[in-house]
Enzyme design. Structure first.
Site, short mmCIF file in Angstrom:
data_model
loop_
_atom_site.label_atom_id
_atom_site.label_comp_id
_atom_site.label_asym_id
_atom_site.label_seq_id
_atom_site.Cartn_x
_atom_site.Cartn_y
_atom_site.Cartn_z
N GLY A 85 4.83 36.63 9.52
CA GLY A 85 3.94 36.56 8.38
C GLY A 85 2.96 37.72 8.41
O GLY A 85 2.69 38.29 9.48
N GLN A 112 -4.71 42.01 6.60
CA GLN A 112 -4.25 42.55 7.88
C GLN A 112 -3.83 44.01 7.78
O GLN A 112 -3.71 44.68 8.80
CB GLN A 112 -3.09 41.72 8.43
CG GLN A 112 -3.50 40.34 8.89
CD GLN A 112 -2.31 39.63 9.47
OE1 GLN A 112 -1.52 39.03 8.75
NE2 GLN A 112 -2.17 39.71 10.79
N CYS A 145 -0.71 36.35 16.57
CA CYS A 145 -1.14 37.05 15.36
C CYS A 145 -1.02 38.56 15.57
O CYS A 145 -1.41 39.07 16.63
CB CYS A 145 -2.59 36.68 15.05
SG CYS A 145 -3.24 37.43 13.56
N LEU A 146 -0.50 39.25 14.57
CA LEU A 146 -0.37 40.70 14.65
C LEU A 146 -1.73 41.38 14.76
O LEU A 146 -1.82 42.48 15.28
CB LEU A 146 0.40 41.23 13.44
CG LEU A 146 1.84 40.76 13.32
CD1 LEU A 146 2.44 41.22 11.99
CD2 LEU A 146 2.68 41.24 14.49
N HIS A 171 -1.54 29.71 8.48
CA HIS A 171 -2.06 30.83 9.25
C HIS A 171 -2.36 32.02 8.32
O HIS A 171 -3.45 32.60 8.39
CB HIS A 171 -1.04 31.24 10.32
CG HIS A 171 -1.44 32.42 11.13
ND1 HIS A 171 -1.91 32.31 12.42
CD2 HIS A 171 -1.43 33.75 10.85
CE1 HIS A 171 -2.18 33.52 12.89
NE2 HIS A 171 -1.90 34.42 11.95
N GLU A 172 -1.41 32.35 7.44
CA GLU A 172 -1.60 33.48 6.53
C GLU A 172 -2.68 33.19 5.50
O GLU A 172 -3.47 34.07 5.15
CB GLU A 172 -0.28 33.88 5.86
CG GLU A 172 0.81 34.32 6.82
CD GLU A 172 0.38 35.38 7.83
OE1 GLU A 172 -0.47 36.23 7.51
OE2 GLU A 172 0.90 35.35 8.96
N HIS A 225 -6.01 33.97 6.79
CA HIS A 225 -6.36 35.40 6.71
C HIS A 225 -7.00 35.73 5.36
O HIS A 225 -7.92 36.54 5.30
CB HIS A 225 -5.13 36.28 6.92
CG HIS A 225 -4.77 36.50 8.34
ND1 HIS A 225 -5.62 37.10 9.25
CD2 HIS A 225 -3.64 36.20 9.03
CE1 HIS A 225 -5.02 37.16 10.43
NE2 HIS A 225 -3.83 36.62 10.32
#
Length: 176
Positions: A47, A52, A101-102, A143-144, A147
């Site tokens: 994702g 991000q 997480c990225l 999660h996304e 963000h």
């Protein structure tokens, strides 16, 4: 298309609510989505939200690989796009999920997430989409969505003792 730089924890773009997309079919949104798809593939994540990649817009991508599918209610899917998404829990049932997480490379933590969520928004062509997601898909969507609201997964954790480096969590599991 381009691979975009991923913002890491500590960058202010990750800590504020992203702006609504006024025109979901605008060329700059189409271009952003294409770049995000390339970036997601390059980074090896499941994702990616626009904040991000340093863009404060309410857009995220996600997919469910075969290896992460949790049955017929959570089938694998290719990359999906949600623009101006709305999520709401279906019921009160939550479950602990191990997340990475990225924007927080190298770490994983256990986060309570709703088992099922109802979602609505627009796809990359501007078509309305809606449905109910469960399992891994619901987890990634939450999660996304976080963000887009300026929330990183450690902010959702109820026990920071369940945060660790990838290699250690993989080797020893999460302490309970």
């Amino acid at each position: 298309m381009a691979i975009l730089k991923i913002a890491r924890m500590g960058h202010p773009v990750l800590l504020r609510r992203a702006e609504d997309v006024a025109d979901v079919t605008a060329p700059e949104i189409t271009s952003l989505i294409q770049d995000m798809m390339e970036t997601l593939k390059d980074a090896g994540g499941v994702g990616l939200a626009a904040p991000q990649v340093h863009v404060s817009k309410r857009v995220f991508l996600y997919f469910v690989p075969e290896s992460r599918s949790e049955g017929e209610d959570d089938p694998p899917c290719d990359v999906q796009v949600l623009i101006n998404p709305v999520l709401e829990p279906v019921g009160e049932e939550q479950m602990p999920r191990l997340e990475g997480c990225l924007s927080i490379p190298g770490l994983r933590g256990e986060v309570p997430r709703y088992r099922r969520v109802r979602y609505a928004g627009y796809d990359q062509k501007g078509n309305p989409v809606h449905g109910v997601a469960s399992g891994f898909r619901a987890n990634v969507m939450q999660h996304e969505m976080d963000h887009l609201d300026g929330i990183l997964y450690p902010m959702r954790m109820d026990d920071l003792g369940k945060l660790g480096f990838d290699a250690e969590v993989t080797r020893y599991g999460v302490r309970t």
